[in-house]
Design a protein around this motif. Structure first.
Motif, PDB file in Angstrom:
ATOM      1  N   UNK A 158      -1.844  -0.474  -9.669  1.00  0.00           N
ATOM      2  CA  UNK A 158      -3.389   0.029  -8.355  1.00  0.00           C
ATOM      3  C   UNK A 158      -3.413   1.512  -8.640  1.00  0.00           C
ATOM      4  N   UNK A 159      -4.611   1.514  -9.237  1.00  0.00           N
ATOM      5  CA  UNK A 159      -5.292   3.139  -9.675  1.00  0.00           C
ATOM      6  C   UNK A 159      -6.076   3.655  -8.295  1.00  0.00           C
ATOM      7  N   UNK A 160      -5.667   3.992  -7.250  1.00  0.00           N
ATOM      8  CA  UNK A 160      -6.337   4.788  -6.244  1.00  0.00           C
ATOM      9  C   UNK A 160      -6.313   5.919  -6.159  1.00  0.00           C
ATOM     10  N   UNK A 161      -8.381   6.482  -7.019  1.00  0.00           N
ATOM     11  CA  UNK A 161      -8.710   8.120  -6.989  1.00  0.00           C
ATOM     12  C   UNK A 161      -9.294   8.027  -5.160  1.00  0.00           C
ATOM     13  N   UNK A 162      -9.110   9.230  -4.705  1.00  0.00           N
ATOM     14  CA  UNK A 162     -10.042   9.515  -3.752  1.00  0.00           C
ATOM     15  C   UNK A 162     -10.214   8.286  -2.566  1.00  0.00           C
ATOM     16  N   UNK A 163      -9.192   7.423  -2.457  1.00  0.00           N
ATOM     17  CA  UNK A 163      -9.610   6.708  -1.621  1.00  0.00           C
ATOM     18  C   UNK A 163      -9.463   4.671  -2.084  1.00  0.00           C
ATOM     19  N   UNK A 164      -9.993   5.040  -3.429  1.00  0.00           N
ATOM     20  CA  UNK A 164     -10.850   3.884  -3.904  1.00  0.00           C
ATOM     21  C   UNK A 164      -9.653   3.100  -5.377  1.00  0.00           C
TER      22      UNK A 164
ATOM     23  N   UNK B 188       0.628  -1.240  -0.314  1.00  0.00           N
ATOM     24  CA  UNK B 188      -0.346  -0.199   0.157  1.00  0.00           C
ATOM     25  C   UNK B 188       0.995   0.918   0.085  1.00  0.00           C
ATOM     26  N   UNK B 189       2.176   1.244  -0.397  1.00  0.00           N
ATOM     27  CA  UNK B 189       3.149   2.421  -0.410  1.00  0.00           C
ATOM     28  C   UNK B 189       2.244   3.322  -1.792  1.00  0.00           C
ATOM     29  N   UNK B 190       1.685   4.059  -1.130  1.00  0.00           N
ATOM     30  CA  UNK B 190       1.183   5.305  -2.269  1.00  0.00           C
ATOM     31  C   UNK B 190       2.471   5.896  -3.382  1.00  0.00           C
ATOM     32  N   UNK B 191       2.593   6.242  -4.343  1.00  0.00           N
ATOM     33  CA  UNK B 191       3.739   7.267  -5.156  1.00  0.00           C
ATOM     34  C   UNK B 191       2.162   8.592  -5.772  1.00  0.00           C
TER      35      UNK B 191
END
Length: 91
Positions: free
Chosen positions: A54-60, A29-32
């Motif tokens: 994984x593309x996470x937009x606004x936490x989703x 879950x390390x975000x870039x």
């Protein structure tokens, strides 16, 4: 309100036994902020190109991609993957 998008590395492993077959997903879950940074991290943790972004937009979880190509997962599949990797708890 502006969209916040981050990119994470998601690993997938297949399993099969006497009860059936399936896929398990995991992520640190390390975000870039940029896809290229997530891809570089994926090569580092996986030591190959056998990972997804994984593309996470606004936490989703909005998309599951291989590099920059969407795998066109359904909303239901994306929700299941997000649950498996613990994305809901991390938001």
């Amino acid at each position: 309100m502006t969209d916040t998008t981050k990119y994470i590395v998601i690993q997938c492993s297949a399993w099969c036994n006497s009860t059936g077959c399936g896929l398990d997903y995991s992520s640190d879950l390390e975000g870039f902020d940029k896809r290229d940074k997530a891809i570089k991290h994926g090569f580092k943790v996986q030591e190959s190109d056998d990972f997804n972004i994984g593309v996470v937009t606004n936490g989703k979880l909005a998309s599951l991609d291989w590099m920059a190509k969407s795998l066109n997962e359904s909303e239901e599949d994306l929700a299941e993957i997000a649950e498996q990797i613990g994305l809901e708890e991390a938001v």
